[in-house]
Structures are given as C-alpha cells and as structure tokens.
Scaffold this motif. Sequence first.
Motif, PDB file in Angstrom:
ATOM      1  N   GLN A  18       0.811  -1.212   0.000  1.00 36.53           N
ATOM      2  CA  GLN A  18       0.000   0.000   0.000  1.00 36.53           C
ATOM      3  C   GLN A  18       0.851   1.272   0.000  1.00 36.53           C
ATOM      4  N   GLU A  50      -9.758  -2.651  -1.383  1.00 41.03           N
ATOM      5  CA  GLU A  50     -10.694  -2.870  -2.491  1.00 41.03           C
ATOM      6  C   GLU A  50     -10.182  -3.956  -3.431  1.00 41.03           C
ATOM      7  N   LYS A  97      -6.747   2.020   1.303  1.00 45.97           N
ATOM      8  CA  LYS A  97      -8.136   1.834   0.862  1.00 45.97           C
ATOM      9  C   LYS A  97      -8.178   1.108  -0.480  1.00 45.97           C
ATOM     10  N   GLN A  98      -7.338   1.540  -1.423  1.00 43.69           N
ATOM     11  CA  GLN A  98      -7.300   0.890  -2.730  1.00 43.69           C
ATOM     12  C   GLN A  98      -6.830  -0.559  -2.609  1.00 43.69           C
ATOM     13  N   TRP A 106       1.575  -1.349 -11.562  1.00 43.02           N
ATOM     14  CA  TRP A 106       1.676  -0.106 -10.781  1.00 43.02           C
ATOM     15  C   TRP A 106       3.101   0.474 -10.868  1.00 43.02           C
TER      16      TRP A 106
END
Length: 913
Positions: free
Chosen positions: A853, A871, A867-868, A895
């Motif tokens: 993260q 999800e 948060k991503q 990414w």
Amino acid sequence: MKYITNKNSLLLMLFLAGTLLVGDVLLTLIILWLHYQGFFVDYLPHISLVSNILTFILISFAVGRLFKHFRNNAKQLHALDRKQQEAAWQTEGITQVMDILHEHDENLTDLGSKLTKFLCGYAGMTAVGFFVTTESKEELELITSLGFDLSFPQRISVRQGLYGHILHKEQALVIQNIQETTQEKYLVKSAFLNIQPQNVVILPLYFNHKLAGVVEGVFIEKMADYQLAFLEKIAESIAATIIEIKQNQENSRLLAESQMLTENLRAQEEELRQNFEEIRAVQEQLKEKMEQTELIKNELAARDKVLNIAALVTESDIFGNITYANEKFCEVSQYSIEECIGKPHNIIRHPDTPKELFREMWQTIKAGKVFHATFKNKRKDGSAYWVETNIAPVLDANGRVTRYIGVRFDVTERMEYLERVEHLLAESEEKTEQLQVQGEALQKQMKENEKIKNELAARINVLNQSAIVTEADLYGTIIYANRRFCETSKYSLEECIGKPHSIVRHPDTPKEVFQEMWKTIKNGGTFKGILKNRAKDGNAYWVDTTIAPILDEKGLPIKYISVRFDITEQVRQAKQIEQLLFESLEINKALKIKETELTRINAELLTTQTQLKEANEGLEEKVLLRTQEISLQKAEIEHKKNEIESSIRYAKRIQEAMLPTPEELEELMLDYFIFYQPRDIVSGDFYWVAESGEYSVDYLNTHKDFENKKRYCFFAVADCTGHGVPGAFMSMIGISKLNQIVKEQEIINTGDILRILNEEVHTAMSKYGQHSQTLRDGMDISLCCLDREKQILYFSGAIHPLVYIQENQLHLIKGDKRPIGGGFMAYKNQIFSVHQINLDKPTTIYLYSDGFQDQFGGNEGRKFMSKQFRELLFQIHHLSAQEQHSTLEKVLRGWLNEKYKQIDDILVMGLSI
C-alpha cells in the motif's frame, strides 16, 4: 364347383395350417373371414364337422401368434427405450465431465475433488480414489478420495499387485462380488468407513499410451455394462487433462527458473554498466525481459558471438598453460587450436615487452585481482600486434584461484597509427632543430605540439571498457538502450525506446552502408563497420559498430543486438594530427626563410626545450602512477563487493531456513497463498506458522480425523524496522521468540503472546546498550490463533490490521497503536487487545505488511494507499489462492510500470477457512 369331396375339404384345412405355421397370419385371417362370410358354405357345402373344428383350432393358433407378436414388439420397444436412456445418460455424463475438465484444468487437487464428487453423485459410486503418476512414473500418488478412511494407501506401485497387472494390459478391470472372488492376491485393499465393498472398478487413465493416473471406484450394486462403457469413454479425456496440467506446471517451473536466470543476468549487466559505482546497485532487481529459455540461450549465444568477433578470449590453468582459445585469438596469433592448447602464453610474448610487466601481472592475478595493460605480442610468423588485455582469476568457494580468463582487444591499427604519428612528430621536431627555428611563433607551436602529444598519451593509457549497447526489433526500432548509449547520443531512455535507429543517423553516412548492413544481418550474418552518428544536439560522433541477429529455433532473426565503441576522440585526434602536420609543413616553409634571423637564439630555445621535456616526462609518470592506483582501488572495491554480496546471500539462506517450508504450510493450511517479494536480497518482513494445544476428549470421540492435528493453529505476518540486512536480523529474532513463546511455553492467548514478545524484544535490544528513546528497533505484527474445535479465530495486532470477508462483506480490525519493541521504554509493558471472529460461515482472511500500500507508482507517482489495497483484496477474494497470488503480482508490476523502484519489502498472506 358345386360339389367338393371330403378330400378337397381336407386339402383346404392343410392349406390353412400350412399358412399359419409359416407365419403368414394375414393370409390365414383372410381365409377365415371368407369362411364366416359364407364363401365356403355357398361354394363348398359338403365340408364336414371336422373342418369346423379345425377351423376353430386354427383361429386359436392365429390369435395366440398375434398376441405373441405384439408382446415381442413391446419388449423390443422397451429395450430400445432403455438403450436410448443409457446413451442419453452417457452423453450427459460426458458433457458434465468435459465441463469439469475445462473449468479445473489448472490444479490437480481441484480437478480430483470435483471428479470424485461427480462420480459418486452421477455414476452411483459409494467411494472413489483419484491417483496420478509421480515424476518417476513408478508409483501412483493419491490426490483426493471420497468415502475412504485415513488408512487408504497414499502411494501404490505401478509394477506390483493388482495395479501392475491391470496397467500392463492398459484396460479397465471390474471385480463383481468381491466376497465370491477366489483370486485374493489381486484384490484392492480399500478401507471403507462402514460399508463392505461388493463391486470394484479400477480404471487406468491412458492418453497416447502414456499412463496419467488411475480411478478406483466402489459400487454397492452390480455395475452395468453401460456404466463401464461410460467410464472408459471419459478415461482418455481425464488422462489428457492430467498430462496437460502437469505439463503446464512443469512449464511454469521452467519459466520461473528462466525468469530467475534472466534477472540474475540483467543484475550483473547493470553492475557492469554502472562500473561498480555503488555497492547497493547489486541489490536492485531488473525487470523481466525474456519469456522463454530458448530465447535466453539464443541471446547469450549472440552476445558470445559478438564478444568472440570483437575480442581475443583465452583460458589458462594456474601455471599459465592455455586450456581454451577462441577463433579470434587463433586468427590474430596465426596459431591453430591444436598448437595453442597445452602451451604457455609465452609463445606469443614479444621480446620488446618488458619482463617487469609480466611479473606485475602474476602478482596481481595470484592475489585474486584483475590485471589490465596494453602491450605488444608476437604472431606465429614473427610479426607484432598490440592488444588491450584484461586477465581475471576464477576463484573457488574457498577463495583459491582455479584458472585465469583473458580478454584482449586487437588495437594494432590504432597503436601503429599512433607510432606513425609519433614518428612524424619526431621528424617534424628534428627538421625544426635542423632549421634552427626560433621566435615566439615557433615556441608557441612547439608547446602546442607537446600538449597534443601528452593528450594522446593520456588517452592511450586509459582503457575505455564501456560499450554502447542497444537492441532493436526486426524493423530497426529500439527496444532497449543502455546508459552509455543515452550519454553519448544525448537522448533519454524514454526518447529512445520505440524510436528507429535513424534518430542517430548522420547525413554524411552513405545510404549504401545501411543497405549492406540490413542485407548482412537479415541473412543471419554479423555486420562490422565504423559509422558516423549524430547526437540529439546535432553534434557528430564516431562508433566502431558490431551488429548481430538473435535467431529463433528455425534460424530466423527475431531481434538484433548492437555493440558500439565510441571512437569519436580517436577520429578527432587523427584529424587534428593531420591538420597539425599540414600546419607544421607550412611553418617549416616559412621558417626556412627566417633561418638566418633565428640562428642567434637557437641555443636558448634548445635549453628551454630540454627543460620542458623533463617536466613532461615527470607528468607522464604521475599520470601512469595515478592510473595504476585507480585500477588497484577498483579491484579492491570489487573484492569487497563480492565479500559483502556473499555474506548477504548467506544471510538469505539462514533467513529462508527459519521461514516455514511449503510442506509445513500445506499441512497447517489448506487453501492459502503467500505473496512475498523482498526489496533487497534479504527481507525485513517475515511470516510464521505454528501449532499447539490438545483437543478435548469429547471432541476427539466425535471427530476422529483431528487426532493427528493440534487444536490451535497460529499464523502471523510481521514487518521489522528497516529492510535489507538490519531488517533480516530483526526478523530472525522475531521468529525465534515466537517459537519460544508458543511451542515451548505453550501460551495460546494472542494478546499475551504479543505482550511477552514485546518484553523479549526490549530485553534483547537492551543487551546491546540500545536504551535510547530515539531508536526504533522493533516490528509491527498481526497474529492469529485458529481454534479448530470451537471454529473461532482470535486476533491481536501491533500497528498491523486484519481484513476478513464473510458473506460478501469486507471487515477491518485495526491493531493496537503500539509496536513490538522500539526504543521507547514506555512501550515495554503494553497490553494488547484480543479480537474474536466466529467461523460458522465461509471466511477469507488477509494479513499484510505496509509494503504494497505504500508503494509509489501509477501515472502520477503516488502511493497505492490502504483503501485501494483493501478494495483489491475484496475484488479477488472469490478466486483460488493461486489466482489471487498471480493477480497481486500483475497489479504490482503494472503499478510500478518499469518507472519506479520497489521502496519496501512486500508481504501478503491470504487463506480461506
């Protein structure tokens, strides 16, 4: 016709009987109908009573035959309907099997589980065992079973007993009524829970005469022929799927090894390009470049081919005797391979080369260092040639020299050209002395000549080992460029990738050169030449170019590799020297006119020239000493780098030995994955599992399948302070302490485990004098305990959270806001919360560090964010463990997008309960 005798009546009766016996029922019925219509009364009035009796009997026979005919038709229709039902049953079953094979063609365990359930439900089997062949092909390994108890054999030989007998014939075996069978030596030893098997089928799974596995099934009722036919029809499809899954697994393993080899090769290439400027560069991992092992082999062959074309390569034993020589060496030295092997290197030694140089060489390479020098060698015919030489020792695991590798570059043309230039300069100087050139203009020119001479000598003494390397596709488009190419061309890496090589083409270079180049490399040949290129700022530079194609298994080019050496400075110097010689000749002409005027100051200039020459000789000696000092420092840095890298790799082996093995993980957790990607060679993140505790007696009496397992299963994910070597040492402390607390002290409360772990880490750090409040040596951790008897999960966390998903709802439990350890003594006596989760519903659990993260990437270079990340976990939780692992790997690669480097260790653990 009005009178018929009894003889005629008898003949009529016989005719009727004959028609009935031969089966002509219709004709018989027609005659009887004519009889009742009075035909025979009107026309045959003298038929006796006997004929009427016979007529009645014939009618009875006719009716009986007709009834029998209808009954046979009904039986045939019933049999036909049954066959159609059996055929429809087989077709439906084959369709469902095909669907199962299509949906579960990646994992043998999933496939076996689905097939055993299907065969029990659809084919009416009471118990099913699903075996596949091992790698040795000598045994069958049980993948999954249904209806058997724990004593069912896990491995069976394919050469002995009943299985060996069946597999030798490559056909299914059905044993009906096992109790009545007398051949007990062939009976399968299948252990059932409460049912004695009556009928057993053993179905070999063959595809193209290759054994893939065996299905053993048990029927309570007698097995029908159509059921056996159905099993034989699906056997080949199941075998083909098993072979395909094994082949895919083998391909995945080979691909992983290939990717690991590729990353190692690219890491070494990066180290060479950066010229060992930073030791940390060895820890950076390069991105995946090639997908197949064959492509790596071709590329290595192409690189080796380019090196053999450009360099003279030899290997020798510790006494200097030649053990290997490439074609370039033989071509330049004029010795054949047979004449070289076993001979010492002094067969090419030139008498002009000082012996002190070779003594220095032996001292350097025997000390385990790399020797570099430029000197003259001798060919077989006695002619001389110059080489730039690099000799490196090859060390064994104990640091002892086992052999030497020498890489030389033929610089004869350059050295001979420089000798000619020096000779011309000497002649120019001699003519100048003879003409007694005097004056300020002559003195200035002499200083300029001397300056150029010193510059040339300095450039010759410095070996430029760095090369310009690019790769291009079949159309000449750049797909890879190294740092040296970008520095020379003035283009950034982003400006190069995807562009044709024409961006550096200079208009002065004839088009015919490039036409010849394409013709050569498209035919699989190697192109060599000296080309003039143009940088981004418009300036020209010269390169000595070698271009070679990489061929596929059919011998066709799939891309091209180009190796260039920047010779701009040599070309520029050559032009300067030509201009200098021209100017010198012009000056000589002018000096002849002023010869009489300059005679007077000749003696003074000769004295000044002698002083300048002495000063220049001293400067050259200092430059040579400084160059040798830099070479020694470089060799020392390389030696230290190797020692540090060896220590780190040894630390990695120690760390991996302390982590749970795949066998331990599979024994404790059924459906799980661990996404573990350290930033450096060793990691500050670690994962841990353990078992403890005993079941209650009442529970064991009702759950006998748990008697070989412990009641409590522990698993944790931790992130130690820092990464690399410091984090790895802290992770070893954490694993050791957790094993002590759980396995030796048998503490099961997760809050107490973290409390004691916190105190142990503080105590361990205080032993080394780390009482400072500013130090933060410690770890963040999420710890779970699974109570198998009560089906409850207990969780405690230090900073780290727990994510679990039930009934398609994601839940987050945060850890306590205090770390394990750390420099703050106020944290030493902390109490950690214990959270409880009921597992009465299917649950997916995730433990993770903050590496994923916090990773920078994407189009804007931002963090991935928690948060991503949650999800993402919710989106993939319904997938299999293997698919979740692959998805996380793909998302992380996308990414980073080859623009960003991994900044921290990454660890994610997921499991379904």
